[in-house]
Design a protein around this motif. Structure first.
Motif, PDB file in Angstrom:
ATOM      1  N   SER A   7       0.815  -1.223   0.000  1.00 50.45           N
ATOM      2  CA  SER A   7       0.000   0.000   0.000  1.00 50.45           C
ATOM      3  C   SER A   7       0.844   1.267   0.000  1.00 50.45           C
ATOM      4  O   SER A   7       0.366   2.338  -0.370  1.00 50.45           O
ATOM      5  N   GLY A   8       2.085   1.142   0.451  1.00 48.51           N
ATOM      6  CA  GLY A   8       2.932   2.315   0.598  1.00 48.51           C
ATOM      7  C   GLY A   8       2.838   2.939   1.978  1.00 48.51           C
ATOM      8  O   GLY A   8       3.506   3.937   2.259  1.00 48.51           O
TER       9      GLY A   8
ATOM     10  N   ALA B 239       1.416   7.477  -2.527  1.00 49.41           N
ATOM     11  CA  ALA B 239       0.881   7.810  -1.208  1.00 49.41           C
ATOM     12  C   ALA B 239       0.918   9.313  -0.984  1.00 49.41           C
ATOM     13  O   ALA B 239      -0.012   9.892  -0.401  1.00 49.41           O
ATOM     14  N   ALA B 240       1.978   9.982  -1.453  1.00 47.58           N
ATOM     15  CA  ALA B 240       2.106  11.423  -1.255  1.00 47.58           C
ATOM     16  C   ALA B 240       0.977  12.182  -1.962  1.00 47.58           C
ATOM     17  O   ALA B 240       0.379  13.107  -1.395  1.00 47.58           O
ATOM     18  N   HIS B 241       0.677  11.781  -3.196  1.00 45.69           N
ATOM     19  CA  HIS B 241      -0.399  12.434  -3.953  1.00 45.69           C
ATOM     20  C   HIS B 241      -1.750  12.166  -3.286  1.00 45.69           C
ATOM     21  O   HIS B 241      -2.574  13.077  -3.142  1.00 45.69           O
ATOM     22  N   ARG B 242      -1.960  10.927  -2.849  1.00 45.75           N
ATOM     23  CA  ARG B 242      -3.236  10.569  -2.222  1.00 45.75           C
ATOM     24  C   ARG B 242      -3.420  11.323  -0.897  1.00 45.75           C
ATOM     25  O   ARG B 242      -4.524  11.748  -0.563  1.00 45.75           O
ATOM     26  N   ASP B 243      -2.347  11.470  -0.149  1.00 48.67           N
ATOM     27  CA  ASP B 243      -2.445  12.177   1.127  1.00 48.67           C
ATOM     28  C   ASP B 243      -2.927  13.612   0.927  1.00 48.67           C
ATOM     29  O   ASP B 243      -3.729  14.132   1.719  1.00 48.67           O
TER      30      ASP B 243
ATOM     31  N   ILE C   1      -4.835   9.842   5.710  1.00 48.08           N
ATOM     32  CA  ILE C   1      -5.541   8.559   5.759  1.00 48.08           C
ATOM     33  C   ILE C   1      -6.915   8.775   6.388  1.00 48.08           C
ATOM     34  O   ILE C   1      -7.008   9.174   7.556  1.00 48.08           O
ATOM     35  N   PRO C   2      -7.994   8.528   5.653  1.00 44.09           N
ATOM     36  CA  PRO C   2      -9.330   8.743   6.219  1.00 44.09           C
ATOM     37  C   PRO C   2      -9.631   7.750   7.339  1.00 44.09           C
ATOM     38  O   PRO C   2      -9.247   6.576   7.264  1.00 44.09           O
ATOM     39  N   GLY C   3     -10.303   8.197   8.375  1.00 44.82           N
ATOM     40  CA  GLY C   3     -10.726   7.305   9.447  1.00 44.82           C
ATOM     41  C   GLY C   3     -11.803   6.348   8.959  1.00 44.82           C
ATOM     42  O   GLY C   3     -12.425   6.575   7.908  1.00 44.82           O
ATOM     43  N   VAL C   4     -12.051   5.297   9.727  1.00 41.23           N
ATOM     44  CA  VAL C   4     -12.999   4.262   9.276  1.00 41.23           C
ATOM     45  C   VAL C   4     -14.421   4.788   9.153  1.00 41.23           C
ATOM     46  O   VAL C   4     -15.240   4.210   8.436  1.00 41.23           O
TER      47      VAL C   4
END
Length: 212
Positions: free
Chosen positions: A67-68, A98-102, A108-111
């Motif tokens: 996942s990175g 991961a950097a772009h997604r962040d 990281i979105p919570g559940v």
């Protein structure tokens, strides 16, 4: 009935495998396989399933969807296990860094965040679907165990993926204590500094075994 295993009566096979050792389960499954794989995320106790299967099929394809977002300790653990067991690892990664997604998702979105499903799809489910589509396995060894989640208590050693791949969990009935003994006997490493951002909570499913 699975098109990949048209003659397999999975209910009967599960009954036949009751009480069998993990080694016997792996041997049986390999006899059904033309193109087996084993999946891993290098979470705690993964060296047990990797050693078990690779001991009986050294050249088996080991699928790692990275996942990175793994911890430094998990990456070090992965490097050690891959090297020590001489594993044939194929790594799949998400299409977005991961950097772009962040930046896009704000971390990281919570559940309970509505973006969590999108995050899980991007970092785990899509790469897994892509891997299974490209590798085209007929048998998929995995490390799920009955005592891990409520959902898994309703499964068995054998199950079928949505595409008819035979999923095999040789350690399904084993406990942490059982695996501690296995690691001890075979001088295998373990690592507990592990975090899965798609699950977050230990007894929560991420969708891999409910959707694929």
């Amino acid at each position: 009935m699975s098109q990949l295993h048209p003659s397999l009566d999975i209910d009967q096979a599960n009954k036949d495998l009751q009480g069998k050792s993990p080694e016997e389960i792996v041997e049986w499954a390999l006899s059904q396989a033309k193109n087996p794989i084993i999946t891993t995320n290098f979470r705690p106790y993964e060296s047990a399933i990797l050693h078990l299967v690779a001991s009986l099929r050294p050249d088996i394809t080991v699928l790692w969807v990275d996942s990175g977002y793994n911890t430094d300790a998990t990456y070090r653990f992965a490097n050690k296990v891959i090297n020590d067991l001489d594993l044939n690892v194929i790594t799949y990664i998400p299409k977005q860094t991961a950097a772009h997604r962040d930046v896009t998702l704000g971390g990281i979105p919570g559940v309970n965040d509505e973006l969590h499903d999108k995050f899980t799809e991007q970092v785990k489910l899509e790469p897994f679907r892509r891997a299974l589509d490209e590798l085209k396995p007929d048998v998929w060894f995995n490390a799920i165990r009955k005592d891990q989640t409520e959902f898994r208590q309703g499964l068995d050693v054998l199950s079928l993926s949505k595409d008819g791949v035979l999923k095999v969990a040789p350690l399904f009935e084993k406990t942490d204590s059982d695996l501690d003994k296995y690691l001890d006997e075979h001088n295998l490493p373990n690592e507990f500094d592990y975090f899965d951002p798609t699950k977050v909570e230990e007894h929560r499913e991420c969708g891999l075994h409910t959707q694929l």
